[in-house]
Design an enzyme around this catalytic site. Structure first.
Site, PDB file in Angstrom:
ATOM      1  N   HIS A  96       0.834  -1.205   0.000  1.00 26.31           N
ATOM      2  CA  HIS A  96       0.000   0.000   0.000  1.00 26.31           C
ATOM      3  C   HIS A  96       0.867   1.252   0.000  1.00 26.31           C
ATOM      4  O   HIS A  96       2.031   1.245   0.390  1.00 26.31           O
ATOM      5  CB  HIS A  96      -0.935   0.014   1.210  1.00 26.31           C
ATOM      6  CG  HIS A  96      -0.232   0.107   2.532  1.00 26.31           C
ATOM      7  ND1 HIS A  96       0.408  -0.969   3.106  1.00 26.31           N
ATOM      8  CD2 HIS A  96      -0.056   1.147   3.389  1.00 26.31           C
ATOM      9  CE1 HIS A  96       0.938  -0.603   4.262  1.00 26.31           C
ATOM     10  NE2 HIS A  96       0.683   0.686   4.449  1.00 26.31           N
ATOM     11  N   HIS A 257       4.708  -0.146   0.453  1.00 24.61           N
ATOM     12  CA  HIS A 257       5.370  -0.956   1.462  1.00 24.61           C
ATOM     13  C   HIS A 257       4.408  -1.981   2.040  1.00 24.61           C
ATOM     14  O   HIS A 257       3.186  -1.891   1.877  1.00 24.61           O
ATOM     15  CB  HIS A 257       5.985  -0.093   2.565  1.00 24.61           C
ATOM     16  CG  HIS A 257       5.015   0.822   3.245  1.00 24.61           C
ATOM     17  ND1 HIS A 257       4.571   2.003   2.677  1.00 24.61           N
ATOM     18  CD2 HIS A 257       4.398   0.741   4.455  1.00 24.61           C
ATOM     19  CE1 HIS A 257       3.731   2.616   3.495  1.00 24.61           C
ATOM     20  NE2 HIS A 257       3.600   1.858   4.581  1.00 24.61           N
TER      21      HIS A 257
END
Length: 281
Positions: A96, A257
Site C-alpha cells: 500500500h 510498502h
C-alpha cells in the site's frame, strides 16, 4: 554521511548521521533529502532520538498529518503509535501507499522501531517507478489518462460496525487519482494503485475499451489486479529486518510498502510521523 545502497532497485543504509542533528542542520538535512529522492527509502540503524527529535526531523519535510483511526501522540501531534502487542490483526500486511484514500496522500514518512520481535516483523518497500517503467508498452498506452478510486472504507472500515463505517466514509469520502502519477520533484512516472485502498477504475468503460459486457467490469478488474500485482515483484523490492532504534524514511509518492505480520504473539511497537503530501497529477 555514508551511503550504502542495499539493492539495485531501491533502498540505502545511511550511517554516521544522527537524525536529531539532521533536524537542526539544514545542510545535513539537504543531503538526506537528496539521497531519499535517489534511493526512495533510507535506513538508519540504532538512532537514539527522542520523540521530539523524531517529529522535528519529519517536520523538515513538511507539515505532519494526523490519522482518523490510529490517532496520534497527545504530546507530539503527528506521531502515530503503531503498537501490536495484544491483537494479531494488522492493517499493514498488504502492499500500500500511505493515505492513498486522501485527496493528498502522504509525501513520505519517518518510522522508528521502539520494540521488535526477535524473529519476524520485517518491512518491504517497492520501487513503483520501476513497476511502471517495465510495463509492456501496450499496457502503458492503455493507462494513459486512466483514473482510479481509492477509499478508506474497505480497509480500516471493514472491521467497524455499519454505523461507524458509514460515518468514516462520510467524513473521508472516496477520492480519485491518476493511475500513473508524475513525481513532483523528480518528474518520474509512478504506478499509483495499490491493494490497500484502490477499489476500481473510474473512466475505463469507454468505447475504446468495451465491446461487450465481459470487457467492462471483468476486463477492468483483470487489468487492475495485474497492476496491483506489480508491487509483489522481488526485483523492485528491498526488505528491512528491524532492530530497536532503527529508523526508515521513505518517499511515499514513489513507493509502496508491506509490513509482515508473522511475529504474533511477540510484540512489535513502531512510531510513525507522516508528512502531508500534494494532490497527485
Amino acid at each position: 554521511m555514508k551511503i550504502r545502497p542495499i539493492t539495485p532497485a531501491i533502498g540505502a543504509e545511511i550511517s554516521s548521521v544522527h537524525l536529531g542533528e539532521a533536524a537542526r542542520d539544514a545542510g545535513l538535512f539537504a543531503q538526506i533529502k537528496a539521497a531519499l529522492l535517489q534511493y526512495k527509502v533510507l535506513f538508519f540503524r540504532r538512532q537514539d532520538i527522542t520523540r521530539a527529535e523524531h517529529v522535528a526531523f519529519a517536520g523538515r519535510f513538511g507539515a505532519l498529518e494526523t490519522h482518523p483511526v490510529a490517532g496520534s501522540d497527545p504530546d507530539h501531534p503527528g506521531l502515530v503509535r503503531i503498537y501490536r502487542s495484544d491483537n494479531p490483526h494488522s492493517y499493514e500486511n498488504n502492499y500500500h501507499c500511505d493515505g492513498l484514500w486522501r485527496p493528498n496522500p502522504a509525501m513520505g514518512a519517518v518510522l522508528r522501531c521502539i520494540e521488535c520481535p526477535e524473529i519476524g516483523g520485517d518491512t518491504i518497500w517497492v520501487n513503483m517507478v520501476k513497476a511502471y517503467e517495465e510495463l509492456p508498452e501496450e499496457v502503458k498506452r492503455k493507462l494513459d489518462g486512466l483514473r482510479a478510486r481509492a477509499s478508506i472504507e474497505q480497509s480500516f472500515g471493514a472491521v467497524m460496525t455499519p454505523e461507524a463505517r458509514a460515518k468514516l466514509a462520510q467524513d473521508h469520502p472516496a477520492v480519485e487519482h491518476p493511475v500513473v502519477r508524475t513525481h513532483p520533484e523528480t518528474g518520474e512516472k509512478v504506478l499509483f494503485v495499490g491493494a490497500g485502498f484502490t477499489t476500481h477504475f473510474t473512466n475505463y468503460s469507454t468505447p475504446a475499451n468495451v465491446r461487450h459486457g465481459i470487457d467492462k467490469a471483468p476486463g477492468a478488474a483483470l487489468l487492475l489486479n495485474y497492476l496491483i500485482s506489480r508491487a509483489t515483484i522481488p526485483e523492485y523490492q528491498v526488505r528491512w529486518s528491524w532492530q530497536q532504534g532503527d529508523v526508515a524514511v521513505w518517499d511515499n509518492r514513489s513507493t509502496q510498502h508491506y509490513a509482515l505480520n508473522d511475529y504474533w504473539p511477540a510484540p512489535r511497537k513502531m512510531e510513525r510521523a507522516g508528512i502531508i503530501g500534494d494532490i497527485p497529477c
